[in-house]
Design a protein around this motif. Structure first.
Motif, PDB file in Angstrom:
ATOM      1  N   ILE A  63     -45.381   1.052   7.382  1.00 55.95           N
ATOM      2  CA  ILE A  63     -46.700   0.536   7.757  1.00 55.95           C
ATOM      3  C   ILE A  63     -46.509  -0.838   8.396  1.00 55.95           C
ATOM      4  O   ILE A  63     -45.892  -1.715   7.805  1.00 55.95           O
ATOM      5  CB  ILE A  63     -47.604   0.388   6.506  1.00 55.95           C
ATOM      6  N   THR A  88     -54.773   1.167  14.882  1.00 55.91           N
ATOM      7  CA  THR A  88     -53.884   0.015  14.918  1.00 55.91           C
ATOM      8  C   THR A  88     -54.479  -1.086  15.793  1.00 55.91           C
ATOM      9  O   THR A  88     -55.249  -0.816  16.726  1.00 55.91           O
ATOM     10  CB  THR A  88     -52.490   0.387  15.454  1.00 55.91           C
ATOM     11  N   ASN A 104     -51.412  -1.772  10.978  1.00 55.70           N
ATOM     12  CA  ASN A 104     -52.373  -0.911  10.272  1.00 55.70           C
ATOM     13  C   ASN A 104     -52.937  -1.609   9.050  1.00 55.70           C
ATOM     14  O   ASN A 104     -53.894  -1.145   8.450  1.00 55.70           O
ATOM     15  CB  ASN A 104     -51.689   0.354   9.723  1.00 55.70           C
ATOM     16  N   LEU A 135     -46.948   1.559   1.278  1.00 56.85           N
ATOM     17  CA  LEU A 135     -47.598   2.856   1.452  1.00 56.85           C
ATOM     18  C   LEU A 135     -48.691   3.066   0.406  1.00 56.85           C
ATOM     19  O   LEU A 135     -49.745   3.624   0.713  1.00 56.85           O
ATOM     20  CB  LEU A 135     -46.567   3.989   1.373  1.00 56.85           C
ATOM     21  N   TYR A 138     -51.656   1.108   1.595  1.00 56.44           N
ATOM     22  CA  TYR A 138     -52.236   1.752   2.767  1.00 56.44           C
ATOM     23  C   TYR A 138     -52.973   3.044   2.403  1.00 56.44           C
ATOM     24  O   TYR A 138     -54.008   3.356   2.980  1.00 56.44           O
ATOM     25  CB  TYR A 138     -51.145   2.036   3.806  1.00 56.44           C
TER      26      TYR A 138
END
Length: 155
Positions: A63, A88, A104, A135, A138
């Motif tokens: 990410i 993005t 992101n 992750l 995210y």
């Protein structure tokens, strides 16, 4: 309550956030911090100017991240705003300022005490160097999940 515990607030975590450009993103997120009293009116201009001179995009594994921040003089109260983006947004890479980083995940810092900014950044870097942790932030479905992951390192 110490300052570290106060850095994370559910109302400053945004999941599925939309922005058209880096400038649009920085202006909208700065506005949120201003409305909630964390930063002064000068914060938006400060963060936009600093991003030109000292870009904050990080080409992290999995990410891509940006950590926009500015000088303590623009801050009323310390906090970290987190935005998980739908699309993005292109930042320039920290360090070289040449390469593009399609971020992101945004960690917008507002740190009142200049001495604690370096400590906060280094704790944040330990999160950013951990692919699984990035992750999990995210992929979080709720604001509380994001705070739980971050508070393991920031507190």
């Amino acid at each position: 309550m110490d300052e570290r515990e106060e850095l994370l607030h559910e109302d400053l975590i945004f999941i599925n956030y939309e922005a058209q450009s880096k400038e649009d993103l920085l202006k909208k997120l700065s506005q949120v911090l201003r409305e909630k009293g964390y930063v002064k009116d000068s914060y938006t201009e400060g963060i936009l100017q600093r991003e030109v001179i000292y870009p904050t995009g990080l080409n992290t594994e999995a990410i891509k991240v940006a950590i926009p921040h500015t000088d303590a003089v623009h801050v009323n109260k310390s906090t970290i705003l987190v935005a998980v983006l739908n699309n993005t947004v292109t930042f320039k890479e920290m360090g070289n300022g040449i390469n593009d980083v399609d971020a992101n995940l945004i960690f917008m810092l507002a740190i009142k005490n200049p001495n604690s900014q370096v400590a906060t950044l280094s704790k944040l870097m330990s999160i950013l160097s951990n692919k699984e942790r990035l992750l999990s932030i995210y992929n979080s479905k709720t604001e509380k999940e994001v705070i739980n992951v971050l508070s393991q390192v920031l507190n």
